[in-house]
Design an enzyme around this catalytic site. Structure first.
Site, mmCIF file in Angstrom:
data_model
loop_
_atom_site.group_PDB
_atom_site.id
_atom_site.type_symbol
_atom_site.label_atom_id
_atom_site.label_comp_id
_atom_site.label_asym_id
_atom_site.label_seq_id
_atom_site.Cartn_x
_atom_site.Cartn_y
_atom_site.Cartn_z
ATOM 1 N N MET A 77 0.835 -1.193 0.000
ATOM 2 C CA MET A 77 0.000 0.000 0.000
ATOM 3 C C MET A 77 0.879 1.256 0.000
ATOM 4 S SD MET A 77 -3.395 -0.958 2.150
ATOM 5 C CE MET A 77 -2.724 -0.722 3.780
ATOM 6 N N LEU A 124 6.673 3.198 1.506
ATOM 7 C CA LEU A 124 7.586 2.055 1.598
ATOM 8 C C LEU A 124 8.703 2.279 2.604
ATOM 9 C CD1 LEU A 124 7.846 1.139 -2.187
ATOM 10 C CD2 LEU A 124 6.260 0.256 -0.466
ATOM 11 N N HIS A 125 9.020 1.211 3.342
ATOM 12 C CA HIS A 125 10.112 1.224 4.315
ATOM 13 C C HIS A 125 10.948 -0.032 4.104
ATOM 14 C CE1 HIS A 125 7.610 -1.665 6.389
ATOM 15 N NE2 HIS A 125 6.638 -0.769 6.487
ATOM 16 N N HIS A 147 9.168 -3.437 3.521
ATOM 17 C CA HIS A 147 8.714 -3.679 2.133
ATOM 18 C C HIS A 147 9.899 -4.044 1.243
ATOM 19 C CE1 HIS A 147 5.519 -0.627 3.423
ATOM 20 N NE2 HIS A 147 4.795 -1.671 3.084
ATOM 21 N N VAL A 167 11.021 -7.151 9.627
ATOM 22 C CA VAL A 167 12.138 -6.201 9.710
ATOM 23 C C VAL A 167 11.785 -5.184 10.788
ATOM 24 C CG1 VAL A 167 13.477 -4.459 8.457
ATOM 25 C CG2 VAL A 167 12.715 -6.542 7.288
ATOM 26 N N SER A 194 6.547 -0.343 10.162
ATOM 27 C CA SER A 194 5.182 -0.256 9.649
ATOM 28 C C SER A 194 4.971 1.143 9.103
ATOM 29 C CB SER A 194 4.192 -0.521 10.790
ATOM 30 O OG SER A 194 2.901 -0.083 10.432
HETATM 31 P P1 PAJ Z 1 1.370 -3.077 3.464
HETATM 32 O O1 PAJ Z 1 0.978 -2.818 4.883
HETATM 33 O O2 PAJ Z 1 1.902 -1.954 2.638
HETATM 34 O O3 PAJ Z 1 2.429 -4.237 3.489
HETATM 35 C C1 PAJ Z 1 2.900 -4.787 2.282
HETATM 36 C C2 PAJ Z 1 3.708 -6.033 2.624
HETATM 37 O O4 PAJ Z 1 4.844 -5.656 3.399
HETATM 38 C C3 PAJ Z 1 2.901 -7.038 3.458
HETATM 39 O O5 PAJ Z 1 3.153 -8.339 2.979
HETATM 40 C C4 PAJ Z 1 3.454 -6.829 4.847
HETATM 41 O O6 PAJ Z 1 3.352 -7.974 5.677
HETATM 42 C C5 PAJ Z 1 4.903 -6.494 4.536
HETATM 43 N N1 PAJ Z 1 5.538 -5.792 5.660
HETATM 44 C C6 PAJ Z 1 5.089 -4.671 6.271
HETATM 45 N N2 PAJ Z 1 5.909 -4.347 7.305
HETATM 46 C C7 PAJ Z 1 6.875 -5.291 7.348
HETATM 47 C C8 PAJ Z 1 8.007 -5.534 8.199
HETATM 48 N N3 PAJ Z 1 8.299 -4.736 9.210
HETATM 49 N N4 PAJ Z 1 8.798 -6.593 7.925
HETATM 50 C C9 PAJ Z 1 8.491 -7.428 6.892
HETATM 51 N N5 PAJ Z 1 7.443 -7.269 6.058
HETATM 52 C C10 PAJ Z 1 6.648 -6.214 6.284
HETATM 53 O O7 PAJ Z 1 -0.150 -5.640 3.820
HETATM 54 C C11 PAJ Z 1 -0.582 -4.813 3.014
HETATM 55 O O8 PAJ Z 1 0.112 -3.683 2.656
HETATM 56 C C12 PAJ Z 1 -1.919 -4.974 2.305
HETATM 57 O O9 PAJ Z 1 -2.796 -5.653 3.151
HETATM 58 C C13 PAJ Z 1 -1.807 -5.701 0.939
HETATM 59 C C14 PAJ Z 1 -1.260 -7.130 1.099
HETATM 60 C C15 PAJ Z 1 -0.923 -4.902 -0.016
HETATM 61 C C16 PAJ Z 1 -3.217 -5.815 0.306
HETATM 62 O O10 PAJ Z 1 -3.801 -4.570 0.145
#
Ligand code: PAJ
Length: 284
Positions: A29, A32-33, A36, A175, A184
């Site tokens: 979504m 990005l960090h 992602h 991460v 997040s």
């Molecule tokens: P979003 O919150 O942007 O996360 C995208 C992906 O990054 C997800 O698979 C999430 O589990 C992963 N992610 C987020 N923070 C992370 C972290 N700290 N360490 C590892 N992976 C991390 O999750 C979504 O978006 C939405 O629900 C989506 C799957 C895109 C559907 O709309």
């Protein structure tokens, strides 16, 4: 990097990419960090081509949730994806992904109503529907998701299995920031003070993991200890602390065979989740 916004051009571009090797998809979504980007790194490692998507999916936000405030940093995101070597970015509009006449939704009954599904009714229906559409539009060989959203992973694994999507789901480790806080996009909402406080989640999960490793497998006790540690901070409202089967998300009495220990809290108005996968205990 190709940046595409329409479904037909994305389907054509992905079909072309797949003629010369496997395609990995990283749905996001945006905002990005490093969490992602770790998914992109994993996809680059495994696949000939990597596609990402950025779509702030309205279907997965409740009426009183943060859809309007959700951080949107499209230009920075594009620069990060380009630098990470992504071949194709699909960045559709809401009208493209959820046209007004949309009438079909994907609901993973049971699993989708557990953990976050209890506190965010309809959330996983929104996630599953959009991820199913992304699978149809991009036809990836593999799709990468973070273990951070462990319940989401369980829902999407069930959907992929039940609807026979020819896609391998790959789970990637959480991460964290140097403080231990799981990265997040929503961490942006936290003040410096709250960001510091939020690191209690990982400390509590680590304490529970140590107890599990020391042979204390009773989940009621592990949950109670985790709750007590988090509840020391009166600014935190605990939504749930649960020890569940990572596949079904059903509660477990013991962690001896392994378990997902998951927490969700509210710090101010910000909702945060974290979890740890407890390994099965070694049989002596
Ligand atoms: P979003 O919150 O942007 O996360 C995208 C992906 O990054 C997800 O698979 C999430 O589990 C992963 N992610 C987020 N923070 C992370 C972290 N700290 N360490 C590892 N992976 C991390 O999750 C979504 O978006 C939405 O629900 C989506 C799957 C895109 C559907 O709309």
């Amino acid at each position: 990097m190709q940046i595409l916004t329409t479904i037909p051009e994305t389907q054509t571009a992905c079909r072309t990419l797949r003629t010369t090797g496997t395609l990995g998809l990283v749905p996001t979504m945006g905002a990005l960090h490093a969490g992602h980007l770790s998914l992109i790194t994993a996809a680059k490692r495994d696949c000939a081509h990597v596609a990402a998507s950025i779509f702030v999916n309205p279907l997965q936000f409740g009426p009183n949730e943060d859809l309007a405030q959700y951080p949107r940093t499209f230009d920075e995101d594009c620069a990060k994806l380009e630098a990470a070597g992504v071949d194709l970015l699909f960045a559709p509009t809401v009208e493209t992904m959820v046209p007004k006449n949309s009438a079909t939704f994907v609901e993973v009954a049971g699993i989708g109503d557990r953990l976050d599904g209890v506190h965010r009714p309809g959330h996983f229906r929104g996630v599953a529907t959009i991820v199913a559409k992304l699978f149809h539009i991009l036809s990836p060989d593999r799709a990468y998701f973070g273990q951070k959203d462990a319940a989401q992973l369980a829902v999407l694994r069930a959907m992929t299995r039940d609807l026979n999507f020819p896609v391998d789901l790959v789970a990637c480790p959480i991460v964290r920031e140097p403080s231990g806080l799981a990265m997040s996009s929503r961490n942006e909402y936290l003040s410096a003070d709250h960001r510091q406080r939020a690191s209690i989640l990982q400390r509590a999960l680590t304490a529970a993991t140590d107890l599990h490793k020391a042979g204390r497998h009773n989940t009621a006790q592990l949950i109670a200890t985790t709750r007590q540690l988090i509840a020391q901070d009166h600014n935190i409202n605990i939504e749930y602390v649960a020890a569940v089967d990572p596949g079904t998300l059903l509660p477990l009495d013991s962690t001896a065979q392994g378990a997902l220990l998951a927490v969700a809290i509210k710090l101010g108005t910000t909702r945060l989740i974290d979890n740890v996968l407890l390994e099965p205990a070694h049989v002596q």
